[in-house]
Design a protein around this motif. Structure first.
Motif, PDB file in Angstrom:
ATOM      1  N   ASP A   1       0.855  -1.188   0.000  1.00  0.00           N
ATOM      2  CA  ASP A   1       0.000   0.000   0.000  1.00  0.00           C
ATOM      3  C   ASP A   1       0.889   1.234   0.000  1.00  0.00           C
ATOM      4  O   ASP A   1       1.084   1.908   1.019  1.00  0.00           O
ATOM      5  CB  ASP A   1      -0.919   0.003   1.228  1.00  0.00           C
ATOM      6  CG  ASP A   1      -2.066  -0.973   1.086  1.00  0.00           C
ATOM      7  OD1 ASP A   1      -2.393  -1.325  -0.061  1.00  0.00           O
ATOM      8  OD2 ASP A   1      -2.630  -1.374   2.104  1.00  0.00           O
TER       9      ASP A   1
ATOM     10  N   ARG B   1      -2.751   5.489   2.989  1.00  0.00           N
ATOM     11  CA  ARG B   1      -3.494   5.170   4.214  1.00  0.00           C
ATOM     12  C   ARG B   1      -4.978   5.342   3.950  1.00  0.00           C
ATOM     13  O   ARG B   1      -5.410   6.417   3.525  1.00  0.00           O
ATOM     14  CB  ARG B   1      -3.049   6.081   5.351  1.00  0.00           C
ATOM     15  CG  ARG B   1      -1.596   5.873   5.717  1.00  0.00           C
ATOM     16  CD  ARG B   1      -1.198   6.649   6.943  1.00  0.00           C
ATOM     17  NE  ARG B   1       0.223   6.494   7.172  1.00  0.00           N
ATOM     18  CZ  ARG B   1       1.080   7.500   7.247  1.00  0.00           C
ATOM     19  NH1 ARG B   1       0.670   8.742   7.136  1.00  0.00           N
ATOM     20  NH2 ARG B   1       2.351   7.258   7.445  1.00  0.00           N
ATOM     21  N   ASP B   2      -5.728   4.295   4.199  1.00  0.00           N
ATOM     22  CA  ASP B   2      -7.179   4.307   3.980  1.00  0.00           C
ATOM     23  C   ASP B   2      -7.521   4.743   2.557  1.00  0.00           C
ATOM     24  O   ASP B   2      -8.481   5.480   2.330  1.00  0.00           O
ATOM     25  CB  ASP B   2      -7.878   5.215   4.991  1.00  0.00           C
ATOM     26  CG  ASP B   2      -7.706   4.728   6.410  1.00  0.00           C
ATOM     27  OD1 ASP B   2      -7.703   3.493   6.616  1.00  0.00           O
ATOM     28  OD2 ASP B   2      -7.575   5.565   7.327  1.00  0.00           O
ATOM     29  N   GLY B   3      -6.698   4.315   1.590  1.00  0.00           N
ATOM     30  CA  GLY B   3      -6.944   4.618   0.188  1.00  0.00           C
ATOM     31  C   GLY B   3      -6.508   6.005  -0.253  1.00  0.00           C
ATOM     32  O   GLY B   3      -6.722   6.398  -1.395  1.00  0.00           O
ATOM     33  N   ILE B   4      -5.856   6.756   0.651  1.00  0.00           N
ATOM     34  CA  ILE B   4      -5.431   8.129   0.338  1.00  0.00           C
ATOM     35  C   ILE B   4      -3.907   8.193   0.320  1.00  0.00           C
ATOM     36  O   ILE B   4      -3.258   7.889   1.327  1.00  0.00           O
ATOM     37  CB  ILE B   4      -5.983   9.129   1.375  1.00  0.00           C
ATOM     38  CG1 ILE B   4      -7.501   9.054   1.382  1.00  0.00           C
ATOM     39  CG2 ILE B   4      -5.489  10.544   1.083  1.00  0.00           C
ATOM     40  CD1 ILE B   4      -8.145   9.789   2.523  1.00  0.00           C
TER      41      ILE B   4
END
Length: 73
Positions: A34, A48-51
């Protein structure tokens, strides 16, 4: 888990270093990480969390095969 971004978004995102190079998903060591990696300087930015966190202070510097940072001694 691999980071998935729209192809158009990946074309827009760039490394915040002076090189401003394109980013690619994953890292050199783990293509499924990620993270986003700069294609020019090799810095790895966490996602983080798709950001994507595109801050130089949050980036991981590239390492050489012996484990040292590429810009260090």
């Amino acid at each position: 888990m691999a980071v998935t971004f729209d192809a158009q978004l990946l074309e827009i995102l760039a490394c915040p270093s002076p090189d401003h190079a394109q980013l690619r998903p994953g890292t050199a060591a783990d293509p499924e990480a990620d993270a986003l990696t700069c294609t020019e300087c090799g810095r790895e930015y966490p996602v983080r969390d798709g950001i994507p966190v595109l801050l130089l202070d949050e980036a991981t510097e590239p390492t050489t095969p012996d484990g040292a940072h590429a810009d260090g001694p």
